[in-house]
Design a protein around this motif. Sequence first.
Motif, PDB file in Angstrom:
ATOM      1  N   PRO A  48       0.813  -1.234   0.000  1.00 19.56           N
ATOM      2  CA  PRO A  48       0.000   0.000   0.000  1.00 19.56           C
ATOM      3  C   PRO A  48       0.841   1.277   0.000  1.00 19.56           C
ATOM      4  CG  PRO A  48      -0.880  -1.555   1.588  1.00 19.56           C
ATOM      5  CD  PRO A  48       0.412  -2.128   1.106  1.00 19.56           C
ATOM      6  N   LEU A  49       1.951   1.271   0.739  1.00 16.59           N
ATOM      7  CA  LEU A  49       2.804   2.464   0.757  1.00 16.59           C
ATOM      8  C   LEU A  49       3.488   2.672  -0.589  1.00 16.59           C
ATOM      9  CD1 LEU A  49       4.422   2.274   4.299  1.00 16.59           C
ATOM     10  CD2 LEU A  49       2.688   3.866   3.481  1.00 16.59           C
ATOM     11  N   LEU A  50       3.972   1.593  -1.198  1.00 13.43           N
ATOM     12  CA  LEU A  50       4.580   1.723  -2.523  1.00 13.43           C
ATOM     13  C   LEU A  50       3.551   2.223  -3.536  1.00 13.43           C
ATOM     14  CD1 LEU A  50       6.906  -1.391  -2.861  1.00 13.43           C
ATOM     15  CD2 LEU A  50       7.571   1.009  -2.824  1.00 13.43           C
ATOM     16  N   ALA A  51       2.346   1.680  -3.472  1.00 10.04           N
ATOM     17  CA  ALA A  51       1.296   2.115  -4.400  1.00 10.04           C
ATOM     18  C   ALA A  51       0.964   3.588  -4.185  1.00 10.04           C
ATOM     19  CB  ALA A  51       0.044   1.256  -4.218  1.00 10.04           C
ATOM     20  N   GLY A  52       0.898   4.018  -2.929  1.00  7.74           N
ATOM     21  CA  GLY A  52       0.619   5.424  -2.639  1.00  7.74           C
ATOM     22  C   GLY A  52       1.694   6.339  -3.183  1.00  7.74           C
ATOM     23  N   ILE A  53       2.949   5.942  -3.040  1.00 10.45           N
ATOM     24  CA  ILE A  53       4.040   6.771  -3.559  1.00 10.45           C
ATOM     25  C   ILE A  53       3.998   6.808  -5.078  1.00 10.45           C
ATOM     26  CG2 ILE A  53       6.556   6.915  -3.766  1.00 10.45           C
ATOM     27  CD1 ILE A  53       6.670   5.935  -0.841  1.00 10.45           C
ATOM     28  N   TYR A  54       3.727   5.661  -5.699  1.00 10.65           N
ATOM     29  CA  TYR A  54       3.666   5.634  -7.164  1.00 10.65           C
ATOM     30  C   TYR A  54       2.477   6.434  -7.695  1.00 10.65           C
ATOM     31  CZ  TYR A  54       7.356   2.124  -7.252  1.00 10.65           C
ATOM     32  OH  TYR A  54       8.546   1.482  -7.117  1.00 10.65           O
ATOM     33  N   VAL A  55       1.381   6.436  -6.975  1.00 12.88           N
ATOM     34  CA  VAL A  55       0.219   7.220  -7.402  1.00 12.88           C
ATOM     35  C   VAL A  55       0.533   8.714  -7.321  1.00 12.88           C
ATOM     36  CG1 VAL A  55      -2.139   7.849  -6.752  1.00 12.88           C
ATOM     37  CG2 VAL A  55      -1.508   5.455  -6.941  1.00 12.88           C
ATOM     38  N   THR A  56       1.270   9.124  -6.303  1.00 16.83           N
ATOM     39  CA  THR A  56       1.620  10.543  -6.207  1.00 16.83           C
ATOM     40  C   THR A  56       2.683  10.941  -7.229  1.00 16.83           C
ATOM     41  OG1 THR A  56       3.264  10.125  -4.482  1.00 16.83           O
ATOM     42  CG2 THR A  56       1.048  10.726  -3.761  1.00 16.83           C
ATOM     43  N   LEU A  57       3.343   9.962  -7.815  1.00 17.67           N
ATOM     44  CA  LEU A  57       4.326  10.262  -8.854  1.00 17.67           C
ATOM     45  C   LEU A  57       3.645  10.775 -10.122  1.00 17.67           C
ATOM     46  CD1 LEU A  57       7.409  10.043  -9.078  1.00 17.67           C
ATOM     47  CD2 LEU A  57       7.098   7.789 -10.086  1.00 17.67           C
ATOM     48  N   VAL A  58       2.392  10.377 -10.359  1.00 15.55           N
ATOM     49  CA  VAL A  58       1.676  10.790 -11.570  1.00 15.55           C
ATOM     50  C   VAL A  58       1.435  12.308 -11.600  1.00 15.55           C
ATOM     51  CG1 VAL A  58      -0.469  10.521 -12.876  1.00 15.55           C
ATOM     52  CG2 VAL A  58       0.664   8.518 -11.915  1.00 15.55           C
ATOM     53  N   PRO A  59       0.831  12.916 -10.556  1.00 19.60           N
ATOM     54  CA  PRO A  59       0.677  14.376 -10.615  1.00 19.60           C
ATOM     55  C   PRO A  59       2.011  15.119 -10.575  1.00 19.60           C
ATOM     56  CG  PRO A  59      -0.244  13.533  -8.566  1.00 19.60           C
ATOM     57  CD  PRO A  59       0.149  12.363  -9.388  1.00 19.60           C
ATOM     58  N   PHE A  60       3.016  14.532  -9.938  1.00 17.88           N
ATOM     59  CA  PHE A  60       4.342  15.140  -9.929  1.00 17.88           C
ATOM     60  C   PHE A  60       4.891  15.227 -11.348  1.00 17.88           C
ATOM     61  CE2 PHE A  60       8.946  14.328 -10.002  1.00 17.88           C
ATOM     62  CZ  PHE A  60       9.390  15.493  -9.403  1.00 17.88           C
ATOM     63  N   LEU A  61       4.824  14.121 -12.090  1.00 10.06           N
ATOM     64  CA  LEU A  61       5.326  14.114 -13.463  1.00 10.06           C
ATOM     65  C   LEU A  61       4.502  15.038 -14.355  1.00 10.06           C
ATOM     66  CD1 LEU A  61       6.188  10.338 -13.906  1.00 10.06           C
ATOM     67  CD2 LEU A  61       7.768  12.244 -13.592  1.00 10.06           C
ATOM     68  N   PHE A  62       3.199  15.097 -14.120  1.00 11.72           N
ATOM     69  CA  PHE A  62       2.352  16.001 -14.887  1.00 11.72           C
ATOM     70  C   PHE A  62       2.755  17.454 -14.641  1.00 11.72           C
ATOM     71  CE2 PHE A  62      -1.629  18.486 -15.338  1.00 11.72           C
ATOM     72  CZ  PHE A  62      -1.806  18.303 -16.701  1.00 11.72           C
ATOM     73  N   ALA A  63       3.027  17.800 -13.385  1.00 14.97           N
ATOM     74  CA  ALA A  63       3.461  19.164 -13.063  1.00 14.97           C
ATOM     75  C   ALA A  63       4.821  19.473 -13.691  1.00 14.97           C
ATOM     76  CB  ALA A  63       3.517  19.359 -11.550  1.00 14.97           C
ATOM     77  N   ILE A  64       5.713  18.497 -13.711  1.00  9.24           N
ATOM     78  CA  ILE A  64       7.018  18.691 -14.340  1.00  9.24           C
ATOM     79  C   ILE A  64       6.846  18.966 -15.830  1.00  9.24           C
ATOM     80  CG2 ILE A  64       9.170  17.514 -14.988  1.00  9.24           C
ATOM     81  CD1 ILE A  64       9.179  18.465 -12.103  1.00  9.24           C
ATOM     82  N   ILE A  65       5.998  18.183 -16.482  1.00  6.11           N
ATOM     83  CA  ILE A  65       5.749  18.385 -17.914  1.00  6.11           C
ATOM     84  C   ILE A  65       5.170  19.770 -18.170  1.00  6.11           C
ATOM     85  CG2 ILE A  65       4.311  17.617 -19.851  1.00  6.11           C
ATOM     86  CD1 ILE A  65       4.694  14.743 -18.729  1.00  6.11           C
ATOM     87  N   GLU A  66       4.216  20.182 -17.343  1.00  4.29           N
ATOM     88  CA  GLU A  66       3.630  21.514 -17.501  1.00  4.29           C
ATOM     89  C   GLU A  66       4.660  22.611 -17.266  1.00  4.29           C
ATOM     90  OE1 GLU A  66       0.417  22.461 -18.504  1.00  4.29           O
ATOM     91  OE2 GLU A  66       0.427  20.353 -19.099  1.00  4.29           O
ATOM     92  N   GLY A  67       5.546  22.417 -16.301  1.00  3.62           N
ATOM     93  CA  GLY A  67       6.613  23.389 -16.051  1.00  3.62           C
ATOM     94  C   GLY A  67       7.574  23.497 -17.229  1.00  3.62           C
ATOM     95  N   LEU A  68       7.880  22.358 -17.844  1.00 10.92           N
ATOM     96  CA  LEU A  68       8.749  22.390 -19.027  1.00 10.92           C
ATOM     97  C   LEU A  68       8.052  23.060 -20.207  1.00 10.92           C
ATOM     98  CD1 LEU A  68      10.379  18.857 -18.781  1.00 10.92           C
ATOM     99  CD2 LEU A  68      11.472  21.074 -18.385  1.00 10.92           C
ATOM    100  N   ARG A  69       6.765  22.818 -20.363  1.00 14.13           N
ATOM    101  CA  ARG A  69       6.016  23.495 -21.422  1.00 14.13           C
ATOM    102  C   ARG A  69       5.997  25.010 -21.188  1.00 14.13           C
ATOM    103  NH1 ARG A  69       0.769  19.527 -21.908  1.00 14.13           N
ATOM    104  NH2 ARG A  69       1.815  17.858 -23.040  1.00 14.13           N
ATOM    105  N   LEU A  70       5.813  25.403 -19.933  1.00 14.36           N
ATOM    106  CA  LEU A  70       5.817  26.828 -19.605  1.00 14.36           C
ATOM    107  C   LEU A  70       7.184  27.448 -19.879  1.00 14.36           C
ATOM    108  CD1 LEU A  70       4.278  29.234 -18.403  1.00 14.36           C
ATOM    109  CD2 LEU A  70       5.035  28.463 -16.154  1.00 14.36           C
ATOM    110  N   SER A  71       8.241  26.746 -19.519  1.00 16.17           N
ATOM    111  CA  SER A  71       9.579  27.294 -19.770  1.00 16.17           C
ATOM    112  C   SER A  71       9.869  27.377 -21.273  1.00 16.17           C
ATOM    113  CB  SER A  71      10.648  26.462 -19.061  1.00 16.17           C
ATOM    114  OG  SER A  71      10.741  25.171 -19.610  1.00 16.17           O
ATOM    115  N   ARG A  72       9.311  26.466 -22.051  1.00 12.90           N
ATOM    116  CA  ARG A  72       9.472  26.551 -23.512  1.00 12.90           C
ATOM    117  C   ARG A  72       8.754  27.785 -24.053  1.00 12.90           C
ATOM    118  NH1 ARG A  72       7.267  21.604 -26.687  1.00 12.90           N
ATOM    119  NH2 ARG A  72       6.653  21.433 -24.546  1.00 12.90           N
TER     120      ARG A  72
END
Length: 158
Positions: A48-72
Amino acid sequence: MKRMSISLFQIGVLFITLCIVLLSIFWLPDTAAYFAEEAPEWAYLKWPLLAGIYVTLVPFLFAIIEGLRLSRRVAVNDAFSRKSVQHLKNIRNSAFVISAMYLAGTIVLSRLVDISPGIGLLAIIIMLASLMLGLISGILEELLRKALEIKEENDLTV
């Protein structure tokens, strides 16, 4: 010079993101298995803890992608646009989702077991950092929206 600093920023963000993803894929499961062996009474929390961490990785990666798009957009001198406002809004929402997920996970975990102070402090730090990022993104989003309104008014009056 501006283009080079933005490129360095993007490379740095990609490097840090790659490190986090690789740690999540390779180091985290081994560490969870080690702690499951060391404390067998809490071994049922491994998945359950691994799954919780992996689930929170999805919005983190989405925010990173959006930040890179903004910097572009900043790199091509298109920072004052509706798309930039949308990127900031997505970053804000992702940060708040991460904060909410860690809050819910901490509450559930505290109901199941007695959380150690180190784990509780780590969860609070992640929650507060995500919350601050969300608040800053929201402020920047509102400032950019108002700047766009002023720009549009000025374009119409000329």
